[in-house]
Design a protein around this motif. Structure first.
Motif, PDB file in Angstrom:
ATOM      1  N   TYR A  58      28.266  37.433  34.683  1.00  0.00           N
ATOM      2  CA  TYR A  58      27.480  37.839  33.505  1.00  0.00           C
ATOM      3  C   TYR A  58      26.021  37.396  33.633  1.00  0.00           C
ATOM      4  O   TYR A  58      25.137  37.991  33.026  1.00  0.00           O
ATOM      5  N   GLY A  59      25.790  36.349  34.418  1.00  0.00           N
ATOM      6  CA  GLY A  59      24.412  35.914  34.652  1.00  0.00           C
ATOM      7  C   GLY A  59      23.606  36.982  35.353  1.00  0.00           C
ATOM      8  O   GLY A  59      22.482  37.309  34.936  1.00  0.00           O
ATOM      9  N   TRP A  60      24.184  37.555  36.422  1.00  0.00           N
ATOM     10  CA  TRP A  60      23.492  38.633  37.129  1.00  0.00           C
ATOM     11  C   TRP A  60      23.373  39.876  36.251  1.00  0.00           C
ATOM     12  O   TRP A  60      22.408  40.650  36.375  1.00  0.00           O
ATOM     13  N   SER A  61      24.328  40.070  35.352  1.00  0.00           N
ATOM     14  CA  SER A  61      24.241  41.197  34.406  1.00  0.00           C
ATOM     15  C   SER A  61      23.007  41.047  33.512  1.00  0.00           C
ATOM     16  O   SER A  61      22.265  42.010  33.283  1.00  0.00           O
ATOM     17  N   ILE A 106      19.610  43.459  33.315  1.00  0.00           N
ATOM     18  CA  ILE A 106      19.085  44.014  32.056  1.00  0.00           C
ATOM     19  C   ILE A 106      17.633  43.583  31.857  1.00  0.00           C
ATOM     20  O   ILE A 106      16.782  44.381  31.463  1.00  0.00           O
ATOM     21  N   THR A 107      17.354  42.299  32.136  1.00  0.00           N
ATOM     22  CA  THR A 107      15.984  41.796  32.001  1.00  0.00           C
ATOM     23  C   THR A 107      15.044  42.556  32.930  1.00  0.00           C
ATOM     24  O   THR A 107      13.939  42.947  32.538  1.00  0.00           O
ATOM     25  N   PHE A 108      15.490  42.767  34.175  1.00  0.00           N
ATOM     26  CA  PHE A 108      14.678  43.476  35.160  1.00  0.00           C
ATOM     27  C   PHE A 108      14.361  44.894  34.669  1.00  0.00           C
ATOM     28  O   PHE A 108      13.210  45.344  34.750  1.00  0.00           O
ATOM     29  N   ILE A 109      15.354  45.587  34.146  1.00  0.00           N
ATOM     30  CA  ILE A 109      15.152  46.967  33.678  1.00  0.00           C
ATOM     31  C   ILE A 109      14.193  46.996  32.496  1.00  0.00           C
ATOM     32  O   ILE A 109      13.250  47.800  32.448  1.00  0.00           O
ATOM     33  N   VAL A 110      14.410  46.088  31.521  1.00  0.00           N
ATOM     34  CA  VAL A 110      13.562  46.056  30.320  1.00  0.00           C
ATOM     35  C   VAL A 110      12.117  45.745  30.688  1.00  0.00           C
ATOM     36  O   VAL A 110      11.187  46.437  30.250  1.00  0.00           O
ATOM     37  N   ARG A 111      11.917  44.719  31.494  1.00  0.00           N
ATOM     38  CA  ARG A 111      10.545  44.317  31.853  1.00  0.00           C
ATOM     39  C   ARG A 111       9.870  45.356  32.740  1.00  0.00           C
ATOM     40  O   ARG A 111       8.658  45.540  32.669  1.00  0.00           O
ATOM     41  N   GLN A 122      10.830  44.367  22.335  1.00  0.00           N
ATOM     42  CA  GLN A 122      11.798  43.401  22.856  1.00  0.00           C
ATOM     43  C   GLN A 122      12.633  42.731  21.773  1.00  0.00           C
ATOM     44  O   GLN A 122      13.712  42.206  22.075  1.00  0.00           O
ATOM     45  N   MET A 123      12.172  42.751  20.539  1.00  0.00           N
ATOM     46  CA  MET A 123      12.890  42.036  19.472  1.00  0.00           C
ATOM     47  C   MET A 123      14.327  42.497  19.296  1.00  0.00           C
ATOM     48  O   MET A 123      15.237  41.667  19.181  1.00  0.00           O
ATOM     49  N   PRO A 124      14.600  43.829  19.252  1.00  0.00           N
ATOM     50  CA  PRO A 124      16.009  44.240  19.166  1.00  0.00           C
ATOM     51  C   PRO A 124      16.828  43.770  20.366  1.00  0.00           C
ATOM     52  O   PRO A 124      18.023  43.483  20.226  1.00  0.00           O
ATOM     53  N   ILE A 125      16.181  43.686  21.547  1.00  0.00           N
ATOM     54  CA  ILE A 125      16.890  43.216  22.743  1.00  0.00           C
ATOM     55  C   ILE A 125      17.232  41.736  22.591  1.00  0.00           C
ATOM     56  O   ILE A 125      18.336  41.303  22.934  1.00  0.00           O
ATOM     57  N   PHE A 126      16.274  40.942  22.066  1.00  0.00           N
ATOM     58  CA  PHE A 126      16.559  39.530  21.799  1.00  0.00           C
ATOM     59  C   PHE A 126      17.783  39.407  20.887  1.00  0.00           C
ATOM     60  O   PHE A 126      18.705  38.637  21.154  1.00  0.00           O
ATOM     61  N   ALA A 127      17.729  40.175  19.778  1.00  0.00           N
ATOM     62  CA  ALA A 127      18.804  40.100  18.788  1.00  0.00           C
ATOM     63  C   ALA A 127      20.132  40.544  19.385  1.00  0.00           C
ATOM     64  O   ALA A 127      21.179  39.928  19.143  1.00  0.00           O
ATOM     65  N   GLY A 180       9.513  35.287  32.206  1.00  0.00           N
ATOM     66  CA  GLY A 180       8.347  34.497  32.594  1.00  0.00           C
ATOM     67  C   GLY A 180       7.905  34.802  34.017  1.00  0.00           C
ATOM     68  O   GLY A 180       6.700  34.840  34.312  1.00  0.00           O
ATOM     69  N   ILE A 181       8.866  35.044  34.908  1.00  0.00           N
ATOM     70  CA  ILE A 181       8.523  35.411  36.283  1.00  0.00           C
ATOM     71  C   ILE A 181       7.788  36.752  36.304  1.00  0.00           C
ATOM     72  O   ILE A 181       6.787  36.923  37.010  1.00  0.00           O
ATOM     73  N   PHE A 182       8.282  37.705  35.493  1.00  0.00           N
ATOM     74  CA  PHE A 182       7.609  39.002  35.398  1.00  0.00           C
ATOM     75  C   PHE A 182       6.206  38.843  34.821  1.00  0.00           C
ATOM     76  O   PHE A 182       5.274  39.541  35.231  1.00  0.00           O
TER      77      PHE A 182
END
Length: 305
Positions: free
Chosen positions: A57-60, A64-69, A143-148, A234-236
């Motif tokens: 699930y970590g890589w999942s 998702i983070t990679f796609i969003v950013r 990003q807010m809905p993604i956070f939620a 943060g890396i992005f």
């Protein structure tokens, strides 16, 4: 300024909406708009990606983070470029701005302060400089809905809450991700100051501290799964800043070319009131009197000798 206020109000309303929509029944079952419309679909996506990625699930979350950013990066680079252009323009009007700010400190009445404020606004307007610095809230609002969704999915999913990534429980707080998030955003703040004049660096020092601290606090109060999202984000952000730094010389050259066609507009300093002029004259007269008295005393001492 009105546009900035509207964005701030919209941000606050959406934050309130997303933070209060997950509720629990007496038996502990979650329900509500965020859980049903955002968390459950996110759980399905994470489960599907975890199956593809060997049950991780970590890589999942990283995917998702990679796609969003990656989707947001063109918008964020454009806004960062706009902010950089605004910074360069402000550096061009800095001598006039300093004079107006000094004049504002000397103002004695509300009328004088208003006159200086109007002159300052005219200076910004005529030189096509945004009062908000070219920074918008759109990427954060997206990003807010993604956070939620991620927060609720991790918080209320038995599989996610018990899963581990690199030895870290994604359903519990992780001090490792808190530290890594702070380092990544502090590094991004440092990179954003490279190539800037010392005066601009000093002005950015507070934001270099406040911004990483705010995101670090959010990571501290969130499950490690969301902390992983913040860390990769943060890396992005560092990569995005490096791209802007690479573009900065070209932006400065564009500004110099623009100046040839349209020089910096200069505003007239508001005239001093009669009271200020009188006080200034009195101060000058008093200084002259003191100087004359000192000269007389020195002459008397020499005569006595």
């Amino acid at each position: 300024m009105k546009k900035k206020n509207q964005l701030a109000i919209s941000f606050a309303l959406i934050a309130l909406l997303l933070s209060g929509c997950v509720q629990r029944t007496k038996s502990g079952k979650p329900y509500g708009f965020v859980y049903e419309k955002l968390a459950i679909p996110t759980q399905h996506i994470l489960n599907w990606l975890a199956e593809i990625l060997g049950g991780s699930y970590g890589w999942s979350i990283i995917v998702i983070t990679f796609i969003v950013r990656l989707i947001l990066m063109p918008i964020m680079i454009k806004q960062s470029k706009n902010a950089t252009i605004q910074q360069e323009k402000i550096s061009l009007i800095r001598p006039q701005l300093n004079k107006l700010q000094e004049r504002q400190k000397e103002a004695k009445t509300p009328e004088e302060q208003a006159a200086v404020s109007q002159a300052m606004m005219k200076l910004y307007r005529e030189n096509n400089i945004s009062m908000t610095g070219g920074i918008g809230c759109l990427p954060l609002l997206i990003q807010m809905p993604i956070f939620a969704a991620l927060y609720a999915a991790i918080q209320y999913s038995p599989e996610l809450a018990k899963s581990y990534f690199m030895g870290i429980n994604l359903g519990q707080r992780s001090f490792a991700f808190v530290l890594l998030t702070f380092i990544s955003y502090a590094l991004q703040g440092y990179l954003s100051t490279l190539g800037l004049p010392e005066e601009q660096k000093k002005q950015m020092q507070s934001m270099m501290i406040i911004s990483p601290l705010m995101i670090t606090v959010m990571t501290y109060v969130s499950p490690a799964g969301l902390g992983l999202y913040f860390f990769i984000g943060g890396i992005f952000a560092c990569i995005q800043t490096l791209i802007i730094n690479f573009m900065r010389p070209r932006i400065r050259q564009e500004m110099q070319n623009e100046l040839k066609n349209k020089p910096v507009f200069e505003v007239e300093l508001p005239s001093k009131t009669e009271e200020e002029t009188t006080n200034s004259s009195e101060s000058k007269t008093n200084a002259e009197l003191i100087h004359q008295n000192n000269r007389k005393r020195n002459a008397g001492k020499q005569k006595n000798r």
